[in-house]
Design a protein around this motif. Sequence first.
Motif, PDB file in Angstrom:
ATOM      1  N   ALA A   1      35.859  43.159  36.532  1.00 43.32           N
ATOM      2  CA  ALA A   1      35.040  42.293  35.803  1.00 43.32           C
ATOM      3  C   ALA A   1      35.653  41.933  34.502  1.00 43.32           C
ATOM      4  O   ALA A   1      35.152  41.947  33.496  1.00 43.32           O
ATOM      5  CB  ALA A   1      33.739  43.143  35.349  1.00 43.32           C
TER       6      ALA A   1
ATOM      7  N   GLY B   1      31.740  38.498  35.084  1.00 46.77           N
ATOM      8  CA  GLY B   1      30.876  38.788  36.131  1.00 46.77           C
ATOM      9  C   GLY B   1      31.868  39.677  37.199  1.00 46.77           C
ATOM     10  O   GLY B   1      33.091  39.668  37.181  1.00 46.77           O
ATOM     11  N   LYS B   2      31.068  40.477  38.085  1.00 48.40           N
ATOM     12  CA  LYS B   2      31.832  41.379  39.021  1.00 48.40           C
ATOM     13  C   LYS B   2      32.130  40.753  40.398  1.00 48.40           C
ATOM     14  O   LYS B   2      31.477  39.467  40.867  1.00 48.40           O
ATOM     15  CB  LYS B   2      30.892  42.443  39.531  1.00 48.40           C
ATOM     16  CG  LYS B   2      30.479  43.427  38.193  1.00 48.40           C
ATOM     17  CD  LYS B   2      29.819  44.392  38.749  1.00 48.40           C
ATOM     18  CE  LYS B   2      29.488  45.584  37.453  1.00 48.40           C
ATOM     19  NZ  LYS B   2      28.437  46.472  37.704  1.00 48.40           N
TER      20      LYS B   2
ATOM     21  N   THR C   1      35.082  38.710  41.078  1.00 49.25           N
ATOM     22  CA  THR C   1      35.842  37.374  40.668  1.00 49.25           C
ATOM     23  C   THR C   1      36.657  37.088  42.224  1.00 49.25           C
ATOM     24  O   THR C   1      37.455  37.955  42.728  1.00 49.25           O
ATOM     25  CB  THR C   1      36.619  37.227  39.553  1.00 49.25           C
ATOM     26  OG1 THR C   1      37.236  36.132  39.748  1.00 49.25           O
ATOM     27  CG2 THR C   1      37.658  38.327  39.605  1.00 49.25           C
TER      28      THR C   1
ATOM     29  N   ASN D   1      32.209  34.309  40.804  1.00 43.52           N
ATOM     30  CA  ASN D   1      32.250  35.878  40.956  1.00 43.52           C
ATOM     31  C   ASN D   1      31.202  36.175  42.019  1.00 43.52           C
ATOM     32  O   ASN D   1      30.011  35.359  42.475  1.00 43.52           O
ATOM     33  CB  ASN D   1      31.549  36.668  39.692  1.00 43.52           C
ATOM     34  CG  ASN D   1      32.287  36.101  38.283  1.00 43.52           C
ATOM     35  OD1 ASN D   1      33.433  36.093  38.329  1.00 43.52           O
ATOM     36  ND2 ASN D   1      31.438  35.727  37.260  1.00 43.52           N
TER      37      ASN D   1
ATOM     38  N   ASP E   1      28.999  38.333  42.383  1.00 44.01           N
ATOM     39  CA  ASP E   1      27.742  39.057  42.046  1.00 44.01           C
ATOM     40  C   ASP E   1      26.736  37.724  41.719  1.00 44.01           C
ATOM     41  O   ASP E   1      25.737  37.989  41.465  1.00 44.01           O
ATOM     42  CB  ASP E   1      27.711  39.780  40.715  1.00 44.01           C
ATOM     43  CG  ASP E   1      28.260  39.151  39.459  1.00 44.01           C
ATOM     44  OD1 ASP E   1      28.549  37.722  39.567  1.00 44.01           O
ATOM     45  OD2 ASP E   1      28.257  39.733  38.654  1.00 44.01           O
TER      46      ASP E   1
ATOM     47  N   SER F   1      31.251  32.918  35.094  1.00 44.91           N
ATOM     48  CA  SER F   1      31.662  33.139  33.822  1.00 44.91           C
ATOM     49  C   SER F   1      32.218  32.001  33.109  1.00 44.91           C
ATOM     50  O   SER F   1      33.388  31.403  33.682  1.00 44.91           O
ATOM     51  CB  SER F   1      32.598  34.548  33.803  1.00 44.91           C
ATOM     52  OG  SER F   1      31.621  35.692  34.182  1.00 44.91           O
TER      53      SER F   1
END
Length: 208
Positions: free
Chosen positions: A159, A178-179, A181, A197, A199, A203
Amino acid sequence: GKLVGQFPSIGESHGVALVPSLGRGYADDAASKTLIVFDLKTLKKIAAPAAGVDADAVAYDPATRRVFVMDADGHAVSTVDAVKDTALGTVALGGAPEAAVADGKGKLFINIASTNEIVAFDTWKLTISARWPVPACEKPHGLAMDTKTDRLFVSCENARMLVVNAKTGSVMANLLIGKGTDDAAFDSERKLAFSSNGDGTLSVIAER
């Protein structure tokens, strides 16, 4: 929103590069270990030069007019002459490449996800010119570049997005994203870097 064309008979394709100046597109086929060259207007297959094991990301270098294929499981990069549609060889990278971006001046920058590094690759000599560790970046995935300021935008699985000097390899910024990527992009007009990302977020980083 309508489908205008479809390229048939291609398996496990992960990357594509479009080159309007040549009227051609290039898509990797991991199943056949080839780079599929196709006509941009007709979508007909032109050639299929050899690539390496687990062909992944694809990048085009306008300086040399060469296409580069990241061979993830092969821990290498394969090169194809975009004018002659012929394979020029494969070079070991010492780790699994994930993404690549060309600066248009004879350099290709490659994320090595398995070793947390960025490799600077000479697109003329087909040799590694530098290897930069980025320990703050776990499994670098996305890679984009502002070719005017020589900045690389490296998105990481932990992240983070690192802004890296493309001349020295020094980290200029370490930013939260964000988580999960998987890709990055840069808008040269608006000076914005993006990370898509896993999630479900996008971003956006403003370059200053």
